[in-house]
Every structure is written in structure tokens, then in C-alpha cells.
Design a protein around this motif. Structure first.
Motif, mmCIF file in Angstrom:
data_model
loop_
_atom_site.group_PDB
_atom_site.id
_atom_site.type_symbol
_atom_site.label_atom_id
_atom_site.label_comp_id
_atom_site.label_asym_id
_atom_site.label_seq_id
_atom_site.Cartn_x
_atom_site.Cartn_y
_atom_site.Cartn_z
ATOM 1 N N LEU D 44 0.834 -1.208 0.000
ATOM 2 C CA LEU D 44 0.000 0.000 0.000
ATOM 3 C C LEU D 44 0.872 1.263 0.000
ATOM 4 C CD1 LEU D 44 -2.881 1.264 0.381
ATOM 5 C CD2 LEU D 44 -2.374 1.286 2.824
ATOM 6 N N ALA D 45 1.835 1.307 0.933
ATOM 7 C CA ALA D 45 2.627 2.528 1.105
ATOM 8 C C ALA D 45 3.554 2.762 -0.091
ATOM 9 C CB ALA D 45 3.427 2.438 2.404
ATOM 10 N N ALA D 46 4.196 1.686 -0.569
ATOM 11 C CA ALA D 46 5.156 1.869 -1.661
ATOM 12 C C ALA D 46 4.451 2.315 -2.942
ATOM 13 C CB ALA D 46 5.927 0.578 -1.908
ATOM 14 N N SER D 47 3.256 1.759 -3.210
ATOM 15 C CA SER D 47 2.566 2.161 -4.430
ATOM 16 C C SER D 47 1.981 3.561 -4.284
ATOM 17 C CB SER D 47 1.466 1.159 -4.768
ATOM 18 O OG SER D 47 0.546 1.026 -3.696
ATOM 19 N N TRP D 48 1.560 3.915 -3.071
ATOM 20 C CA TRP D 48 1.034 5.261 -2.810
ATOM 21 C C TRP D 48 2.099 6.316 -3.112
ATOM 22 C CZ3 TRP D 48 -2.506 5.967 2.050
ATOM 23 C CH2 TRP D 48 -3.122 7.214 1.997
ATOM 24 N N ASN D 49 3.349 5.959 -2.802
ATOM 25 C CA ASN D 49 4.432 6.930 -2.951
ATOM 26 C C ASN D 49 4.670 7.344 -4.402
ATOM 27 O OD1 ASN D 49 6.400 8.551 -1.726
ATOM 28 N ND2 ASN D 49 8.014 7.110 -2.279
#
Lengths: 258, 289, 246, 339
Positions: D44-49
């Protein structure tokens, strides 16, 4: 000028943004009731210097004294409260405040409050246009009117030294004349001026001494009686062309942080 | 269809008043600092619990309780500015950082409220339960009170912002920070006062909120979203827009709940919001010239 | 510099203007740019020079009125990226690069989107070589010297041999040696067939590289002519220095 | 960025190796639960970035795309009775479409307005889910999502061994894909638009097109992540669109740092572990967690990854002893006053 009449004294100031050093050690001083003109091509550090002096931009070295007191560690509001006012270049002021509100706000400093009504009378006398515009938002005014308001706000702050950065930028010759006359009137009241501008006529009509800034250093200075030649002046404005002579005249070259 | 008009309008009056009180503080912060305070809803909930404690537990008369809570919340608002907003706002990526920090703050507040007041529902007893009659519909006097509070306080805030020197310095800092500092205005102080005023207004909004619904620690997100929607609807720049937007949203919500169904009212509001954003994105956030 | 021998008009600007509310930044500017020439634009601060560049190249805005024809195509309503793809390129004031990308990535980005994805790397390397930055290809844009960043900005505009390069104050903030260096680069590129429009305050640089000069004042064209004629024109000296210094 | 190709390959091999090793290191069911949770959050976090950090767009809607992906998975498996893989593909597709749709109102906006609009988008999703109980199960959600099966094997067998494999591989692949994107002209165009939009446009970059593509890609990634979340926890409910998830995701990104592709992964792992430790504290846990997040934002700008890269740079400087003068010698006497 003798030491006790010096109001603003800038010593070996350096300033810049990040790695880029824009001002490389500039020294100058302005005496009581004196006007100093800052000349030089664009992008060579005049505005950065002026902003550093009043704390609007970063100051990386050197000292600034106002009436003998160090002000280079103070914040802008404190500097202005001590009597050093600055009208920045191309200042849009407060577009959605009215002219009256702007003037009133400019007079709310402690040092200005007690003379606010007298100063208001003064500036409205100097710039009659502002009287009719008092209720209008600043954003609706022309460039010339806005510049007049900016100077008027500078006066309302009741400073002892007033810095003006490009006060005639984009103004018609007639308006420049009006502003020049007004500034001469104000000078006569004992106010010291430090002015950077692109209009030599204007500057030499206003100032006693001049100082040329090129590549972040002062490369020449003199009094307005000993006017530089047209050739020299072109060099000051467009930079570089006659640099060898101008650079050689640099009296205070401190190789700072090249 | 017309027979529903009076109850819908009465409901609009209550909702709009509540929403304008919720949003005014948010709008003030937005127009001064150009950030959204995601902890605004949480502040409102804390304010509501404070009022509950002071009135229901400590037994103070409600007006006094509201007054004390408002003062305390103003202090808390100032503290938030000082501790959370100030260190972040001056960074290059300050706006985003402040928003993320206030988002985290909302979570912190929720946990803190749960620790202090527990998870049970609380409700503030209204000043009066008396009603009067309009076209056969019983209207609570508290609705009228909410309307008076909203118009009085938000209108008062407008007067303060537009007519006083403090208000002028707020607008000055918002429009040109450098020039404001050159006039001796300390932006930090202005921001502090804006956060304090915002929290105080939210507390009064909390009074209306806590008397019409129950308080739970997690309820802050509702008012926050309403405030967002009102900001977009009314235009973020002016308090007048906030006032108009609040009553417009109140009307949409009241009418969809009455005529279509309760669960559809938030969807209707948000769908309308999206449509408005698509049609007039700049129009709604445009400042008055 | 053989501009006048070839009379092919590359860029034709007719009554271009740009207003902001009631303020007219550029008013009725008309000029032609001939293939192969170096056209200098000078004038005091606030004369509308950069605004003229903006409205021609569409970044960040198009003209509010007037016609602009480039290589036989009306471009006054085209978005910026399409104008750039046609081969009308510009640089910006100061030394703007993408600081977190390497020099090669800076230029390769331009090559990819301006010149097509095929061979974008070699196109970019070629552009870097032309401005003499090949050795810095792997340095971050933010770590380069001011002169190198200015050259990098030119390299980004130079991918795939554009017809026209518009440079906005390329010499600003440079010392004399660096200014010379830059002037030499302009001369070399011009000799290779690139047409230039250059806004510059450093007039001796324009005197050196330009075939023709325009001086703008208050949003309008004041004088057009050869650099020597223009710089000795009393109206120009007035514009810079005021009337009493003639 | 592209100079040391071998080191890049070594790094990628490292990612995959870690993914392979994880199932053998974490054997106990409780630790597997924790690791799977961390890996889902890492996705979730890596793709959000991609949009938030590299694109510099204040995109708060990623959590909403995640939730919609989750519901797509639940609906496909429960209502449509689709198999796992087609359902997963459906969730990715739905995520991509929703990502594209989300960008539409953003097109004409800049900066902070996007933070507002995208946040509202998450809430619209929340209310839509509640308003369509026939499809979404309303406030009860859609429980009983079947465990994911690949080639007849349930991923939930052996204490979730299959999930561990799949999620570990997904994180490794995501990191590699993100690296490839960010080393490509497309990735550079996002960074360019973020750092200097005018210059980027004059270099042929079409802002709307590039950012639209970024939203579609990040929506697809979010859809995948949401589907994995739902397939792992076997339920889709409105908490997927909750306030808490937005805060959690953003905290992970900023704790890990936005400058490095792997930064948010580190943030996700750390925060999942911290959250696990905090669960014993009941109501104290959100307080401690939020206070910690705020402290990180204030005192550690750039997050863990910035601190690590700085540390490595210092170490490298010591080792090679390049004798580069410290650039911080010119400490400003007075920086611009901000307060």
C-alpha cells in the motif's frame, strides 16, 4: 561622513540561496538624511542584499547595524520596529485590502502609532491620488498607483532609513517624476534612503552617493556630483562590457565564498 | 411534496447553523495558512466532551460550561499551532507535512478522548426542550438558538476580520507575508490567534452538535467532512461563502433525507460536490478578485 | 552569421499581446525571425521580454491576442509541449534544471518527449556533447555549477536539432569568462544552423552574437536594427538611462 | 541513477532473496500474521508513494482505491463466484479505472485542493458502500471471502504459507517495477513535473497525460493490494475507507521517507511492528502512535530512508577519505524568519 551620523551600516555582508552565493561581501553605509543609490545590472545581487538587510532573505555572513545596534540577528518585524523599512521590488502589497486599510496597517508599529495621523496627512498630501482611492482594493489599482501606495506605506511605518527596491519599475516618466519629487521632499525631513533602481536619471536626481554592484560585489562608488560617463553608466546597467575598469575600481573586494 | 417544506426548512436551519459553526474556524485557518486542519473535527469532539463534563458532571449551568470550555479550547488550539503546526509550516513541503501531522493529531485526540471519557455515548442536555409551532410543525427553541449563535458568531467573526486591526493583520499575512512582516506583524502570533479562534468556534459548534446527537470518541470525522464539503461548496476564501455553503449543504441534506431516504443524503451531497468540482473547480475556490 | 542571405521566415509574430486583468504586459508586438539569424531582445526590466517568450512558447500561457506562425503553422493556441515538439524551444531565466535527475536524465527526458522514444539516450548524449557536458552526464542537475546548469538547460532544448532556440537571459549571473564561453557556444550552434532569439541584459554579448536586435520598452517594440545601430540609438539610451544622460 | 547496473541487479536479487527467505524465517502463525500484515501495508505505502512522493501530488485517494480493490475482490468471489485469479485481475482493473476517474476532478487543480478533493473521494466511497447494501453488504460488510487458491492450492494452508510467498514476491516485484518506472522517462517526467512544471512542459511533457497515467498505475497497484488484503483477512468492510487507514498509510510513507522507493516499505514494516507492540496498550496505542508520527515528521524530516542514506554517505566518505570539504561550514547566521 562622521561616525555619529551613520544610520545604517552594512559590513562585508554575504548572502545567497543554498549553494549559490549571490552577495559576496558588500559593505556600505547611509548617513542621516543621506540617499545612497545602488546601481548595477539585474541578477547581480542588489535585491538579495536588500532582502538580507531587512531579514526577508537569508544572510550568511557580515554585520548590519542600525544606529549602532546590530540588527543582523533580528527578525523582520523587530528590524522594522527599530526604524529600518523596506519596500520590496515589484511588491503586490495586499491585493484584497483597501488603500485605507493598508495605510492604517502600515502605521500600527509602535514607533509609528503616535504619529499615525500626522503621517497619514503627509502621505495623502504627497499622493493626492490615494485620497480618492482610499476605499478601493489595492488589487484594482494601476502599477503606478500601487507603487505610490507602497512608498506611502513605507513612510507610514515612520522609519529612519527607508529601503526602496526598484520604485520606478514599469512606471511612466511622468509618474517617475512625481515619485522623485515626493522622495526628495521626504528626504528633506531627515529620512535616509537606500534605493536600487533602473532609472539613472531618477537615481542621480535623488541620491548623494552611488555604488555599483556587479557579481555580488561593489565594483565602484562615488558621489553624484562626479557623475560617471555615459559609457561607464551603460556598463553599470548592462554589466560586463567595461568591466575591467569598473572591476579595478572595486575598493572592498573580500574574496568570500566563491 | 410541498407539505414537507416546513420540516425540511427547519431541519436546514439547524444543520446549516451547526455546519457554519463547524466550518468557520476551518475556513479561517485555510484562508490564513493555506492548509487544511484535519484535526478540526477532533477539536470539536474534545470541545463537546469538555462541555459535557463541565455541565453534566461538574454541574455548572450550561452557558458557563460552554464559556469555560471555549476558553480552554482556544488555549488548546494555540498549543496545537505552537507544537505541531509551527515547526512544520516553514518547511519546503510544509503544507503537506502540516496536513499529515494534523491527520495524526486527529488520531491522537480520538485515543485521548477515549482514555479520558471512555467509549460510551455522551449527550449534552439542551438548554431547553420547549418547542413552538409553525404550520403544524413543532420547532425546538434550541434550533432558533443555534441559528442565532451561528449567525451571531460567524457574522461577528466576519466583522472582526473585515473591520478590526487584528482582522486586517490576518488578511495581510494571508495575502503577502513578507510585506506583513515589514509592517511589524509577526506571522507566528497571527497563526496562533487564528488557531485559537478556530478551536473556540468549533467548541460552540460542539454545543449544537452534542445536543443534537451523541458524542463518541470517533465521531470527529463526520464534522470534519462536512466542513470540507462546505469549504468546497461555499468557496474557501470567504466566511460569507462558508455561511452560504453551510446552509446550502444543510438544505440538500435535509431535503434528500426527507424525500429520498436517510442513507442517501451523504451520497447526494458528495455526488453533487463532485459534479460541482468538475464543472466549476476554480470557481468554487476562487478568491474575490 | 549569414542571416540576411537566407530570407526564409521561420517565425512570424503579428500583433501579439498578453494582458493580465487590466495590465498589458505585451502589446501589439510584431516581428519576423529569419532562418539562421540570431535575434537579440533587450530592454529595461518590466519591458515584457520574458512575457513575449512565454506567449510564443505557450509556457505558462498563450497569447491573449495576435497571430504567431511558426514554420507555416499557427501556434498561438497550441499547448506548450506541442510547440516544443515542433522544434521551437526555449530556456528560462536563471539556471533551471531538474535537480534530482542526472544531467543525462535531464536531457533524455527532453529527448524522449520531444524527439520520440527511439534512441532517446543517444540523442541526449549527442546534445550533451554539443554543449560540452558529456563528462558531467552522470552528475545530478542540482550538483552542477551555474554555467553547467545553464548549458544543461540549453542541451535539453537542443535535442533532435530544433530550428529555433529561444534563450532567456543566458548570461545572467555569469562572470566574464563564463559569458565568453556561452557566447562561443551560441556561435557554434548558430554556425551549425540553429536560429536564435536571445533576451539579454549583457548587451556586449548581444553585440557579439546577434545579427539583429529588438529593444522593447513597456510591452512594445521600441527599435529594431543592427546591434550597433540600436545601441547607439538615442531612444534606446533614453530607455535605459533617462533623458538627461544622452 | 542508472550508472551502476550490476548493483541494481544485485539489489533486485536481494529483494527476491528476502522474499524467498521470509517464509522460512517466520514460522509461528502469529509472526506470519504480522509479516503478512506488514507486507500488505508495504504494498500500500510503496505504491502510494508513486503519486504522493515522486509525483508530488497531494493524493489522499490511494486508500480509497485500495478499499475499492478490496470490495471488487469480495464481490467477484462472493457474488460472482469467480475464481481467485480472475477476481484479483478484476480488482486490479477496477482499481486502475477508479484511479483514472479520480484524476478527472484533479486535472484542473493544484496543490492543496487535491488533498481536499481526494480525501473527499475516500469518504464518497465510504458512503456509497453504506448506501448500496445489496452489493456491498452495507455496514456489515462482506464476510466470508474465500481464501485465495492458486492451482487448487489454498494460500491459507500451513499457517498462511502461500500468502507469505505471494505477498513477499509481490513486494519484491513491486519494488522492481517501481524502480523501472522511476528510471524510465515516464518516471522522470513525474519528478520533472513535480520540481519544475514549466520547464517540464517546455521539454514536451504533457502534464495531464503523465499524471493521468500515474493515477491509473497507482490505482491498479492499490486495487491489487486491496484485493490481497481482503483475500487474506477474508472480509471487506467499510473500515477499508476509514480515516485510520489514510493516516496509517501516510505515516508509513513519511516515517520511511518519500525519496527512496524502498522507504515506505521500511516505514510499513516498522509501523506494523510498533502497532503490534502497542495493541496491549488499548486506547493508549493510537495516542502513542500519533504522537510518534508527529515527532517523526518534526524531528526526522526525510524519514528513516533519508537518515540511512545520509549515514551510508558519511560512512562511504570516511572509507574513501575523499577529503571533500564539509559543505555545512557556512552555517547561516540568520535564516529567513518564518514565525
Amino acid at each position: 561622513m562622521s561616525a555619529d551620523t551613520v544610520r545604517l551600516s552594512v559590513t562585508n555582508v554575504t548572502a545567497g540561496y543554498g549553494k549559490l552565493q549571490v552577495v559576496n561581501g558588500i559593505s556600505l553605509s547611509v548617513g542621516r538624511g543621506e540617499a545612497l543609490a545602488l546601481l548595477g545590472p539585474n541578477g547581480h545581487g542588489k535585491t538579495t542584499l536588500l532582502r538580507a538587510i531587512t531579514g526577508l532573505g537569508p544572510l550568511t555572513g557580515g554585520t548590519v547595524e542600525l544606529d549602532g545596534e546590530r540588527i543582523d540577528r533580528l527578525g523582520t518585524p523587530a528590524i522594522v520596529e527599530r526604524g529600518l523599512m523596506h519596500v520590496p521590488q515589484g511588491c503586490t502589497l495586499f491585493p484584497r485590502l483597501t488603500v485605507g486599510e493598508s495605510l492604517n496597517l502600515a502605521g500600527r508599529l509602535k514607533r509609528a502609532r503616535r504619529v499615525r495621523s500626522a503621517n497619514l496627512e503627509l502621505v495623502l498630501g504627497l499622493f493626492p491620488k490615494l485620497v480618492e482611492r482610499r476605499g478601493q482594493p489595492v488589487g484594482a489599482m494601476s502599477g503606478g498607483e500601487r507603487q505610490m501606495l507602497a512608498i506611502a506605506m513605507g513612510i507610514m511605518a515612520n522609519p529612519s532609513v527607508l529601503i526602496l527596491d526598484e520604485p520606478t519599475l514599469g512606471l511612466a516618466p511622468k509618474v517617475r517624476h512625481e515619485i522623485l519629487r515626493t522622495l526628495l521632499d521626504i528626504r528633506a525631513t531627515g529620512l535616509s534612503l537606500l534605493v536600487a533602481d533602473g532609472d539613472v536619471d531618477f537615481l542621480f536626481g535623488l541620491a548623494d552617493t552611488w555604488c555599483v554592484v556587479e557579481l555580488g560585489r561593489t565594483v565602484g562608488r562615488g558621489t553624484t556630483e562626479e557623475k560617471p560617463t555615459q559609457e561607464q553608466m551603460m556598463a553599470m546597467f548592462v554589466g560586463g562590457a567595461h568591466a575591467p575598469t569598473a572591476l579595478a575600481a572595486g575598493p572592498d573586494e573580500e574574496d568570500g565564498h566563491a | 411534496m410541498l407539505d414537507g417544506l416546513v420540516p425540511v426548512l427547519v431541519s436546514t436551519l439547524l444543520l446549516g447553523s451547526m455546519y457554519s459553526l463547524l466550518t468557520a474556524g476551518m475556513s479561517l485557518i485555510w484562508s490564513t495558512l493555506q492548509v487544511f486542519n484535519y484535526a478540526h473535527g477532533a477539536m470539536l469532539i474534545i470541545g463537546g466532551y469538555l462541555i459535557w463534563t463541565l455541565s453534566s458532571t461538574a454541574g455548572l449551568p450550561l452557558p458557563l460550561a460552554v464559556l469555560l470550555a471555549t476558553v480552554a479550547m482556544a488555549g488548546l488550539g494555540a498549543l496545537v499551532e505552537l507544537v505541531v503546526v509551527r515547526p512544520l509550516a516553514s518547511r519546503p513541503d510544509g503544507t503537506l507535512m502540516v496536513m499529515v501531522a494534523t491527520l495524526a493529531l486527529a488520531g491522537l485526540a480520538e485515543g485521548a478522548v477515549q482514555l479520558i471519557w471512555g467509549p460510551e455515548n455522551k449527550q449534552v442536555q439542551p438548554v431547553t426542550t420547549a418547542t413552538f409551532d409553525i404550520a403544524g410543525v413543532a420547532v425546538r427553541w434550541t434550533t432558533v438558538l443555534a441559528f442565532l449563535l451561528a449567525v451571531g458568531l460567524v457574522g461577528g467573526l466576519m466583522l472582526v476580520v473585515n473591520r478590526t486591526e487584528w482582522g486586517a493583520s490576518i488578511r495581510a499575512v494571508a495575502q503577502n507575508r513578507d510585506m506583513a512582516m515589514l509592517l511589524g506583524i509577526k506571522p507566528g502570533r497571527v497563526y496562533l490567534s487564528v488557531f485559537a479562534a478556530s478551536a473556540a468556534l468549533a467548541t460552540v459548534g460542539a454545543l449544537v452538535f452534542a445536543t443534537t446527537t451523541t458524542l463518541t470518541p470517533a465521531k470527529g470525522s463526520g464534522p470534519l467532512l462536512i466542513a470540507f464539503v462546505v469549504l468546497v461548496f461555499g468557496g474557501t476564501a470567504s466566511l460569507m461563502g462558508t455561511l452560504v455553503g453551510a446552509y446550502a449543504i444543510g438544505f440538500i441534506e435535509a431535503s434528500t433525507s426527507y424525500w429520498i431516504g436517510l442513507q442517501w443524503s451523504p451520497v447526494a451531497v458528495f455526488v453533487l460536490l463532485v459534479v460541482v468540482m468538475l464543472v466549476r473547480p476554480e470557481g468554487l475556490v476562487r478568491r474575490g478578485s | 552569421m549569414t542571416a540576411t542571405t537566407n530570407q526564409h521566415v521561420l517565425l512570424s509574430v503579428r500583433q501579439a499581446c498578453r494582458t493580465f486583468g487590466s495590465y498589458r504586459a505585451v502589446h501589439d508586438v510584431t516581428f519576423d525571425l529569419t532562418e539562421g539569424e540570431v535575434l537579440g531582445i533587450a530592454g529595461p526590466n518590466g519591458a515584457g521580454k520574458s512575457t513575449l517568450f512565454n506567449l510564443i512558447t505557450g509556457v505558462p500561457f498563450n497569447a491573449s491576442g495576435g497571430r504567431i506562425v511558426y514554420a507555416g503553422r499557427h501556434i498561438e493556441r497550441l499547448p506548450a509541449h506541442k510547440i516544443a515538439r515542433l522544434g521551437l524551444r526555449r530556456t528560462f531565466q536563471a539556471d533551471q534544471v531538474f535537480p534530482e535527475l542526472t544531467a543525462l536524465e535531464n536531457v533524455r527526458l527532453a529527448a524522449h518527449y520531444l524527439n520520440g522514444r527511439r534512441n532517446s539516450r543517444s540523442t541526449a548524449l549527442q546534445a550533451l556533447e554539443r554543449v560540452g557536458l558529456l563528462h558531467s552526464a552522470h552528475l545530478r542537475g542540482g550538483d552542477l555549477s551555474v554555467l553547467a546548469r545553464k548549458k544543461l538547460m540549453i542541451a535539453g532544448a537542443l535535442v533532435g536539432d530544433p530550428k529555433v532556440l529561444m534563450l532567456d537571459e543566458p548570461a545572467g549571473g555569469l562572470d566574464n569568462d563564463d559569458q565568453d564561453d556561452l557566447a562561443t557556444l551560441v556561435e557554434t550552434l548558430n554556425a551549425d544552423g540553429t536560429t536564435f532569439v536571445i533576451i539579454e541584459h549583457v548587451l556586449h554579448l548581444l553585440r557579439r552574437v546577434a545579427n539583429r536586435m529588438i529593444v522593447m520598452v513597456a510591452g512594445e517594440v521600441l527599435v529594431v536594427g543592427s546591434p550597433d545601430d540600436v545601441l547607439s540609438d538615442p531612444r534606446v539610451i533614453d530607455a535605459y538611462l533617462g533623458e538627461s544622460n544622452r | 541513477m542508472t550508472k551502476y547496473v550490476p548493483s541494481r541487479l544485485i539489489r533486485w536479487a536481494g529483494y527476491l532473496a528476502i522474499a524467498v527467505v521470509i517464509p522460512y524465517v517466520f514460522v509461528a502463525p502469529s509472526s506470519r500474521l504480522l509479516v503478512c500484515t506488514a507486507l500488505i501495508y508495504a504494498l500500500l505505502a510503496a505504491s502510494w508513494n508513486l503519486t504522493l512522493g515522486f509525483g508530488g501530488i497531494f493524493n489522499f485517494a490511494h486508500a480509497g482505491m485500495f478499499g475499492i480493490g478490496g470490495y471488487a475482490m469480495a464481490i467477484a468471489t462472493l457474488k460472482l463466484q469467480w475464481a481467485s485469479i480472475p477476481s484479483l485481475a478484476f480488482a486490479v482493473l477496477v482499481g486502475a479505472v477508479v484511479g483514472g476517474l479520480t484524476y478527472l476532478p484533479v486535472i484542473r487543480m493544484r496543490g492543496i485542493y487535491i488533498a481536499l478533493i481526494t480525501f473527499v473521494f475516500v469518504q464518497i466511497s465510504y458512503h456509497l458502500v453504506l448506501a448500496l447494501p445489496d452489493l456491498t453488504g452495507g455496514s456489515g460488510g462482506l464476510p466470508g471471502v474465500p481464501a485465495m487458491t492458486i492451482a487448487g492450492q489454498s494460500l491459507a494452508q500451513y499457517g498462511g504459507l502461500g500468502y507469505l510467498w505471494m505477498l513477499g514476491a509481490a513486494v519484491a516485484v513491486l519494488l522492481i517495477v517501481l524502480e523501472l518506472i522511476m528510471a524510465s522517462p515516464f518516471g522522470h517526467s513525474l519528478v520533472a513535473l513535480r520540481d519544475n512544471e514549466q520547464l517540464a512542459r517546455s521539454r514536451g511533457v504533457n502534464r495531464v497525460r503523465q499524471q493521468f497515467i500515474a493515477f491509473v498505475i497507482s490505482g491498479a497497484m492499490a486495487g491489487f493490494t486491496g484485493a490481497m488484503y481482503v483475500a487474506y483477512f477474508r472480509v471487506a468492510d467499510v473500515s477499508l475507507f476509514g480515516f485510520g487507514l489514510v493516516t496509517l498509510g501516510l505515516s508509513m510513507i513519511f516515517l520511511g521517507g518519500t525519496k527512496q522507493i524502498w522507504g515506505p516499505v521500511v516505514g510499513a514494516v516498522v509501523i506494523t511492528l510498533v502497532n503490534d507492540r502497542l495493541t496491549g496498550l488499548d486506547a493508549w496505542s493510537p495516542v502513542v502512535f500519533a504522537a510518534g508520527t508527529i515527532a517523526v515528521l518534526i524531528f526526522a524530516p526525510g524519514g528513516i530512508s533519508a537518515a540511512l542514506t545520509r549515514g551510508v554517505a558519511v560512512l562511504r566518505g570516511r572509507l574513501t577519505n575523499s577529503g571533500r570539504p564539509s559543505t555545512s561550514s557556512q552555517t547561516p547566521q540568520r535564516s529567513v524568519e518564518h514565525a
